[in-house]
Scaffold this motif. Structure first.
Motif, PDB file in Angstrom:
ATOM      1  N   ALA A  40      44.319 -51.144  19.715  1.00 22.62           N
ATOM      2  CA  ALA A  40      45.244 -51.978  20.460  1.00 22.62           C
ATOM      3  C   ALA A  40      46.574 -52.106  19.721  1.00 22.62           C
ATOM      4  O   ALA A  40      47.629 -52.089  20.354  1.00 22.62           O
ATOM      5  CB  ALA A  40      44.637 -53.350  20.716  1.00 22.62           C
ATOM      6  N   LEU A  41      46.522 -52.227  18.394  1.00 20.14           N
ATOM      7  CA  LEU A  41      47.763 -52.352  17.631  1.00 20.14           C
ATOM      8  C   LEU A  41      48.650 -51.119  17.793  1.00 20.14           C
ATOM      9  O   LEU A  41      49.874 -51.228  17.797  1.00 20.14           O
ATOM     10  CB  LEU A  41      47.457 -52.594  16.146  1.00 20.14           C
ATOM     11  CG  LEU A  41      46.926 -53.972  15.802  1.00 20.14           C
ATOM     12  CD1 LEU A  41      46.387 -54.010  14.380  1.00 20.14           C
ATOM     13  CD2 LEU A  41      48.002 -55.021  15.998  1.00 20.14           C
ATOM     14  N   LYS A  42      48.028 -49.965  17.961  1.00 17.61           N
ATOM     15  CA  LYS A  42      48.786 -48.722  18.124  1.00 17.61           C
ATOM     16  C   LYS A  42      49.488 -48.645  19.477  1.00 17.61           C
ATOM     17  O   LYS A  42      50.402 -47.861  19.655  1.00 17.61           O
ATOM     18  CB  LYS A  42      47.860 -47.516  17.963  1.00 17.61           C
ATOM     19  CG  LYS A  42      47.301 -47.370  16.562  1.00 17.61           C
ATOM     20  CD  LYS A  42      46.320 -46.225  16.492  1.00 17.61           C
ATOM     21  CE  LYS A  42      45.692 -46.166  15.109  1.00 17.61           C
ATOM     22  NZ  LYS A  42      44.673 -45.115  15.033  1.00 17.61           N
ATOM     23  N   LYS A  43      49.054 -49.457  20.436  1.00 14.36           N
ATOM     24  CA  LYS A  43      49.600 -49.395  21.795  1.00 14.36           C
ATOM     25  C   LYS A  43      50.637 -50.472  22.083  1.00 14.36           C
ATOM     26  O   LYS A  43      51.160 -50.546  23.191  1.00 14.36           O
ATOM     27  CB  LYS A  43      48.454 -49.488  22.800  1.00 14.36           C
ATOM     28  CG  LYS A  43      47.496 -48.328  22.700  1.00 14.36           C
ATOM     29  CD  LYS A  43      46.358 -48.466  23.677  1.00 14.36           C
ATOM     30  CE  LYS A  43      45.397 -47.297  23.510  1.00 14.36           C
ATOM     31  NZ  LYS A  43      44.286 -47.380  24.433  1.00 14.36           N
ATOM     32  N   VAL A  44      50.965 -51.309  21.105  1.00 22.81           N
ATOM     33  CA  VAL A  44      51.865 -52.436  21.333  1.00 22.81           C
ATOM     34  C   VAL A  44      53.224 -51.978  21.842  1.00 22.81           C
ATOM     35  O   VAL A  44      53.744 -52.522  22.818  1.00 22.81           O
ATOM     36  CB  VAL A  44      52.018 -53.302  20.060  1.00 22.81           C
ATOM     37  CG1 VAL A  44      53.160 -54.290  20.198  1.00 22.81           C
ATOM     38  CG2 VAL A  44      50.728 -54.029  19.768  1.00 22.81           C
ATOM     39  N   GLU A  45      53.811 -50.995  21.220  1.00 26.24           N
ATOM     40  CA  GLU A  45      55.149 -50.546  21.635  1.00 26.24           C
ATOM     41  C   GLU A  45      55.136 -49.989  23.052  1.00 26.24           C
ATOM     42  O   GLU A  45      56.074 -50.226  23.821  1.00 26.24           O
ATOM     43  CB  GLU A  45      55.719 -49.531  20.639  1.00 26.24           C
ATOM     44  CG  GLU A  45      56.089 -50.151  19.304  1.00 26.24           C
ATOM     45  CD  GLU A  45      57.008 -51.363  19.438  1.00 26.24           C
ATOM     46  OE1 GLU A  45      57.981 -51.320  20.223  1.00 26.24           O
ATOM     47  OE2 GLU A  45      56.726 -52.377  18.773  1.00 26.24           O
ATOM     48  N   THR A  46      54.088 -49.280  23.414  1.00 32.48           N
ATOM     49  CA  THR A  46      53.971 -48.756  24.777  1.00 32.48           C
ATOM     50  C   THR A  46      53.894 -49.901  25.779  1.00 32.48           C
ATOM     51  O   THR A  46      54.539 -49.871  26.827  1.00 32.48           O
ATOM     52  CB  THR A  46      52.724 -47.854  24.898  1.00 32.48           C
ATOM     53  OG1 THR A  46      52.823 -46.804  23.942  1.00 32.48           O
ATOM     54  CG2 THR A  46      52.587 -47.276  26.292  1.00 32.48           C
ATOM     55  N   VAL A  47      53.121 -50.924  25.457  1.00 30.54           N
ATOM     56  CA  VAL A  47      52.988 -52.081  26.340  1.00 30.54           C
ATOM     57  C   VAL A  47      54.310 -52.827  26.427  1.00 30.54           C
ATOM     58  O   VAL A  47      54.777 -53.182  27.514  1.00 30.54           O
ATOM     59  CB  VAL A  47      51.855 -53.017  25.852  1.00 30.54           C
ATOM     60  CG1 VAL A  47      51.840 -54.323  26.625  1.00 30.54           C
ATOM     61  CG2 VAL A  47      50.509 -52.312  25.961  1.00 30.54           C
ATOM     62  N   ARG A  48      54.949 -53.059  25.298  1.00 30.80           N
ATOM     63  CA  ARG A  48      56.227 -53.783  25.289  1.00 30.80           C
ATOM     64  C   ARG A  48      57.307 -53.045  26.073  1.00 30.80           C
ATOM     65  O   ARG A  48      58.131 -53.681  26.724  1.00 30.80           O
ATOM     66  CB  ARG A  48      56.690 -54.045  23.851  1.00 30.80           C
ATOM     67  CG  ARG A  48      55.885 -55.158  23.176  1.00 30.80           C
ATOM     68  CD  ARG A  48      56.357 -55.475  21.777  1.00 30.80           C
ATOM     69  NE  ARG A  48      57.782 -55.642  21.646  1.00 30.80           N
ATOM     70  CZ  ARG A  48      58.476 -56.726  21.994  1.00 30.80           C
ATOM     71  NH1 ARG A  48      57.847 -57.755  22.517  1.00 30.80           N
ATOM     72  NH2 ARG A  48      59.771 -56.789  21.819  1.00 30.80           N
ATOM     73  N   ALA A  49      57.273 -51.725  26.038  1.00 40.06           N
ATOM     74  CA  ALA A  49      58.265 -50.942  26.774  1.00 40.06           C
ATOM     75  C   ALA A  49      58.164 -51.174  28.276  1.00 40.06           C
ATOM     76  O   ALA A  49      59.150 -51.012  29.005  1.00 40.06           O
ATOM     77  CB  ALA A  49      58.102 -49.455  26.454  1.00 40.06           C
ATOM     78  N   LEU A  50      57.007 -51.578  28.753  1.00 38.44           N
ATOM     79  CA  LEU A  50      56.807 -51.855  30.179  1.00 38.44           C
ATOM     80  C   LEU A  50      57.391 -53.205  30.591  1.00 38.44           C
ATOM     81  O   LEU A  50      57.478 -53.503  31.775  1.00 38.44           O
ATOM     82  CB  LEU A  50      55.314 -51.820  30.519  1.00 38.44           C
ATOM     83  CG  LEU A  50      54.613 -50.478  30.306  1.00 38.44           C
ATOM     84  CD1 LEU A  50      53.105 -50.637  30.455  1.00 38.44           C
ATOM     85  CD2 LEU A  50      55.157 -49.432  31.273  1.00 38.44           C
ATOM     86  N   GLU A  51      57.746 -54.033  29.615  1.00 39.64           N
ATOM     87  CA  GLU A  51      58.294 -55.362  29.835  1.00 39.64           C
ATOM     88  C   GLU A  51      57.419 -56.213  30.772  1.00 39.64           C
ATOM     89  O   GLU A  51      57.886 -56.767  31.768  1.00 39.64           O
ATOM     90  CB  GLU A  51      59.726 -55.275  30.368  1.00 39.64           C
ATOM     91  CG  GLU A  51      60.678 -54.572  29.419  1.00 39.64           C
ATOM     92  CD  GLU A  51      62.094 -54.484  29.945  1.00 39.64           C
ATOM     93  OE1 GLU A  51      62.388 -55.039  31.028  1.00 39.64           O
ATOM     94  OE2 GLU A  51      62.907 -53.839  29.264  1.00 39.64           O
ATOM     95  N   PRO A  52      56.131 -56.327  30.426  1.00 36.52           N
ATOM     96  CA  PRO A  52      55.228 -57.095  31.294  1.00 36.52           C
ATOM     97  C   PRO A  52      55.498 -58.587  31.202  1.00 36.52           C
ATOM     98  O   PRO A  52      55.968 -59.090  30.182  1.00 36.52           O
ATOM     99  CB  PRO A  52      53.846 -56.766  30.729  1.00 36.52           C
ATOM    100  CG  PRO A  52      54.112 -56.523  29.274  1.00 36.52           C
ATOM    101  CD  PRO A  52      55.470 -55.844  29.233  1.00 36.52           C
ATOM    102  N   SER A  53      55.197 -59.291  32.276  1.00 33.33           N
ATOM    103  CA  SER A  53      55.297 -60.751  32.217  1.00 33.33           C
ATOM    104  C   SER A  53      54.014 -61.347  31.648  1.00 33.33           C
ATOM    105  O   SER A  53      54.033 -62.430  31.067  1.00 33.33           O
ATOM    106  CB  SER A  53      55.600 -61.332  33.595  1.00 33.33           C
ATOM    107  OG  SER A  53      54.621 -60.944  34.516  1.00 33.33           O
TER     108      SER A  53
END
Length: 151
Positions: A1-14
């Motif tokens: 999960a830590l490796k995917k943080v930047e990918t998730v943040r790039a989506l700008e989720p609410s």
């Protein structure tokens, strides 16, 4: 999960729904300190410089071990699930915009009701998934899952 943080943040989720820990719960000697440290870091990294992203930390439940000889192991897993949910609640309380969705508080502890929520020990049944989905939806709509009746 830590490796995917930047990918998730790039989506700008609410909202980000985080459900981790079942695999660690099944380890012979789970490292609760490392789990808490990594989860705290994950929450911090998801929220850094972004107060608009809400994080739902979905609590964990222990599996149903189906043999009488597994009673001691069941008790141990249940205690570990309780302890880890306490950690999740503490992490949520320490960070703005983070909510703990406490599944374990209203999860049946024994009998057919509990057994119906799992399939093949570690996998949730359709009924178990529906219960988790309901708790997440309730959290998203502002209803506190802890306030829901146990049945």
């Amino acid at each position: 999960a830590l490796k995917k943080v930047e990918t998730v943040r790039a989506l700008e989720p609410s909202v980000v729904v985080v459900g981790l820990g079942a695999r660690e719960l099944g380890q012979a000697k789970p490292d609760a300190v490392k789990f808490r440290r990594d989860l705290t870091r994950l929450v911090r990294d998801l929220r850094v410089d972004d107060s608009t992203t809400e994080v739902l930390l979905v609590g964990m439940v222990s599996p149903v071990l189906d043999t009488d000889s597994a009673a001691h192991r069941q008790s141990s897993l249940d205690a570990q699930a309780s302890a880890w949910n306490v950690s999740l609640a503490e992490i949520a309380a320490e960070a703005e915009g983070v909510q703990h969705v406490d599944l374990w508080a209203n999860w049946p502890r024994s009998g057919a009701d509990r057994a119906a929520l799992t399939d093949q020990v570690w996998t949730l049944s359709d009924q178990g998934h529906a219960r988790v989905a309901t708790a997440i939806c309730d959290a998203l709509t502002g209803i506190r899952p802890e306030a829901l009746p146990a049945d």
